[in-house]
Design an enzyme around this catalytic site. Structure first.
Site, PDB file in Angstrom:
ATOM      1  N   ASP A  18       0.845  -1.191   0.000  1.00  0.00           N
ATOM      2  CA  ASP A  18       0.000   0.000   0.000  1.00  0.00           C
ATOM      3  C   ASP A  18       0.884   1.247   0.000  1.00  0.00           C
ATOM      4  OD1 ASP A  18      -2.241  -1.585  -0.002  1.00  0.00           O
ATOM      5  OD2 ASP A  18      -2.463  -1.558   2.173  1.00  0.00           O
ATOM      6  N   LYS A  40       0.921  -8.386  -1.626  1.00  0.00           N
ATOM      7  CA  LYS A  40      -0.440  -8.059  -2.067  1.00  0.00           C
ATOM      8  C   LYS A  40      -0.460  -6.698  -2.749  1.00  0.00           C
ATOM      9  CE  LYS A  40      -3.833  -7.017   0.923  1.00  0.00           C
ATOM     10  NZ  LYS A  40      -4.502  -5.783   0.424  1.00  0.00           N
ATOM     11  N   ASP A  67      -5.349  -7.817  -5.175  1.00  0.00           N
ATOM     12  CA  ASP A  67      -6.516  -7.540  -4.333  1.00  0.00           C
ATOM     13  C   ASP A  67      -7.362  -6.436  -4.957  1.00  0.00           C
ATOM     14  OD1 ASP A  67      -8.284  -7.533  -2.229  1.00  0.00           O
ATOM     15  OD2 ASP A  67      -7.006  -6.353  -0.898  1.00  0.00           O
ATOM     16  N   LEU A  68      -8.144  -6.796  -5.969  1.00  0.00           N
ATOM     17  CA  LEU A  68      -9.000  -5.822  -6.659  1.00  0.00           C
ATOM     18  C   LEU A  68     -10.462  -5.929  -6.246  1.00  0.00           C
ATOM     19  CD1 LEU A  68      -7.533  -5.844 -10.281  1.00  0.00           C
ATOM     20  CD2 LEU A  68      -6.894  -4.431  -8.308  1.00  0.00           C
ATOM     21  N   LYS A  69     -10.799  -6.962  -5.492  1.00  0.00           N
ATOM     22  CA  LYS A  69     -12.174  -7.145  -5.005  1.00  0.00           C
ATOM     23  C   LYS A  69     -13.178  -6.947  -6.137  1.00  0.00           C
ATOM     24  CE  LYS A  69     -11.075  -5.742  -0.257  1.00  0.00           C
ATOM     25  NZ  LYS A  69      -9.651  -5.368  -0.430  1.00  0.00           N
ATOM     26  N   HIS A  71     -16.166  -6.828  -8.576  1.00  0.00           N
ATOM     27  CA  HIS A  71     -17.606  -6.813  -8.315  1.00  0.00           C
ATOM     28  C   HIS A  71     -18.262  -6.153  -9.516  1.00  0.00           C
ATOM     29  CE1 HIS A  71     -21.472  -5.750  -6.533  1.00  0.00           C
ATOM     30  NE2 HIS A  71     -21.182  -6.500  -5.491  1.00  0.00           N
ATOM     31  N   ASP A  72     -18.727  -6.987 -10.468  1.00  0.00           N
ATOM     32  CA  ASP A  72     -19.267  -6.455 -11.712  1.00  0.00           C
ATOM     33  C   ASP A  72     -20.136  -7.527 -12.351  1.00  0.00           C
ATOM     34  OD1 ASP A  72     -19.572  -4.862 -14.124  1.00  0.00           O
ATOM     35  OD2 ASP A  72     -17.676  -3.893 -13.597  1.00  0.00           O
ATOM     36  N   ILE A  73     -20.607  -7.273 -13.559  1.00  0.00           N
ATOM     37  CA  ILE A  73     -21.406  -8.278 -14.237  1.00  0.00           C
ATOM     38  C   ILE A  73     -20.525  -9.487 -14.552  1.00  0.00           C
ATOM     39  CG2 ILE A  73     -22.980  -6.540 -15.168  1.00  0.00           C
ATOM     40  CD1 ILE A  73     -21.579  -6.908 -17.868  1.00  0.00           C
ATOM     41  N   THR A  76     -17.795  -9.275 -17.376  1.00  0.00           N
ATOM     42  CA  THR A  76     -16.666  -8.401 -17.075  1.00  0.00           C
ATOM     43  C   THR A  76     -15.705  -9.067 -16.095  1.00  0.00           C
ATOM     44  OG1 THR A  76     -17.985  -6.424 -17.488  1.00  0.00           O
ATOM     45  CG2 THR A  76     -16.021  -6.157 -16.119  1.00  0.00           C
ATOM     46  N   THR A 126     -13.312  -5.944   7.031  1.00  0.00           N
ATOM     47  CA  THR A 126     -12.967  -5.787   8.446  1.00  0.00           C
ATOM     48  C   THR A 126     -13.177  -4.363   8.944  1.00  0.00           C
ATOM     49  OG1 THR A 126     -10.651  -5.522   7.806  1.00  0.00           O
ATOM     50  CG2 THR A 126     -11.348  -7.711   8.519  1.00  0.00           C
ATOM     51  N   GLN A 196      -9.682  -0.233  11.044  1.00  0.00           N
ATOM     52  CA  GLN A 196     -10.247  -1.567  11.130  1.00  0.00           C
ATOM     53  C   GLN A 196     -11.067  -1.696  12.414  1.00  0.00           C
ATOM     54  OE1 GLN A 196      -9.863  -3.319   8.541  1.00  0.00           O
ATOM     55  NE2 GLN A 196      -7.769  -3.476   7.818  1.00  0.00           N
ATOM     56  N   GLY A 216      -0.198  -5.376   7.388  1.00  0.00           N
ATOM     57  CA  GLY A 216       0.309  -4.219   6.671  1.00  0.00           C
ATOM     58  C   GLY A 216       0.928  -3.165   7.551  1.00  0.00           C
ATOM     59  N   ARG A 217       0.081  -2.300   8.104  1.00  0.00           N
ATOM     60  CA  ARG A 217       0.596  -1.145   8.844  1.00  0.00           C
ATOM     61  C   ARG A 217       1.484  -1.480  10.036  1.00  0.00           C
ATOM     62  NH1 ARG A 217      -4.930   2.302   8.286  1.00  0.00           N
ATOM     63  NH2 ARG A 217      -5.703   0.160   8.175  1.00  0.00           N
TER      64      ARG A 217
END
Length: 241
Positions: A18, A40, A67-69, A71-73, A76, A126, A196, A216-217
Site C-alpha cells: 500500500d 499483495k 486484491d481488486l475485489k 464486483h461487476d457483471i 466483465t 474488516t 479496522q 500491513g501497517r
C-alpha cells in the site's frame, strides 16, 4: 525454533504493498521479503502503475496477491480473471456480494484455463461492524453475513474466503479443512486498530484456523519494518508449533 515452522510462517504471511509509487513499493518490499511469502497489490498501486506492480513478487521470490475485489457483471469479471491469470497471479479477490452468477463465471474461467490461480471471495470487510451493515440494508450481524456469503461462494465454486479473525473458526468448521481462509486486520498485541473494527493478533488468527494472514501497517509503519516482520513471523511459527 523449528526451521520447518519458520519457513511455513513466511509462506502464511501476506504484506500489502500500500504505497503511492512503484519505487516506494519496491523499497518497502525489499526490506521485508525474506520474512513474508506473499506480496499483495491493491487498488492504490495497481490503478497507478498497473501490471508493473505484479512483477515485484516474482523479482523477490514471493507469490503475488492481486486484491481488486472484483464486483461487476459476470462477463466483465470473467475477462478480468482471465487477465489476472495471464499475469501469473497466485491469488485474486472477488466480492461475494457479486452474486452466484458472477462467482461462477470467475470460478469457471479458472477451471477453463487450468490455472493455479486461487480465487478469494471477500465476505464482510474488516472495516465494517453491525451498524455499518444495517446502513446498507443488511439485517444480519457480521458473523452471520460472512457465513451466508461464504457458503454462497463455496457453492459457486470459490475455494477461498476473506474474513476477519472473528469469523475464521466458524468458516473453517462450516467449509472444511481444504478452503483457504485469508485474514486481514491482523495486529500484534497492543497495536492500534486504525480504520479496522474487527481485528485480531497473529496467534488468534492461527488458532482459529487462518491459512494466510494479511499484515500491513504494523510492519510498514514500524521504526524497523524488517524487525517487525521477523517478529510477526516468529509469532506465527510459534502458533504453528
Amino acid at each position: 525454533m523449528n526451521a520447518a515452522n519458520f519457513d511455513e510462517a513466511r509462506r502464511r504471511l501476506v504484506y500489502p504493498l500500500d504505497y503511492p509509487t512503484l519505487e516506494e513499493a519496491r523499497a518497502g518490499a525489499e526490506l521485508i521479503a525474506e520474512h513474508v511469502g506473499v506480496l499483495k497489490v491493491g487498488l492504490e498501486l495497481f490503478v497507478r502503475v498497473g501490471p508493473a506492480a505484479l512483477a515485484l513478487g516474482r523479482q523477490l521470490g514471493c507469490e503475488v496477491f492481486l486484491d481488486l475485489k472484483l464486483h461487476d457483471i459476470p462477463a466483465t469479471v470473467d475477462g478480468a480473471v482471465a487477465s489476472a491469470i495471464s499475469h501469473g497471479v497466485r491469488y485474486l479477490t472477488v466480492h461475494a456480494t457479486g452474486g452466484q452468477k458472477m462467482l461462477e463465471a470467475a470460478a469457471d474461467r479458472v477451471e477453463k484455463e487450468q490455472s493455479h490461480l486461487a480465487l478469494l471471495a471477500v465476505t464482510v470487510l474488516t472495516s465494517l461492524d453491525e451498524s455499518d451493515l444495517r446502513a446498507t440494508g443488511v439485517s444480519f450481524p457480521p458473523n452471520e453475513q460472512a457465513l451466508r456469503l461464504a457458503v454462497l461462494a463455496r457453492k459457486s465454486g470459490i475455494r477461498g474466503m476473506v474474513s476477519s479473525v472473528a469469523e475464521v473458526s466458524m468458516l473453517r468448521s462450516e467449509l472444511g479443512p481444504d478452503v483457504v481462509l485469508v485474514t486481514p486486520g491482523i495486529r500484534p498485541a497492543g497495536a492500534g486498530t486504525q480504520d479496522q473494527k474487527r481485528v485480531g493478533t497473529p496467534a488468534q488468527a492461527m488458532a482459529a484456523g487462518s491459512s494466510l494472514l494479511v499484515v500491513g501497517r504494523p510492519i510498514r509503519e514500524a521504526s524497523d519494518p524488517r524487525a517487525a516482520a521477523e517478529a510477526i513471523r516468529r509469532e506465527v511459527a510459534e502458533a504453528l508449533a
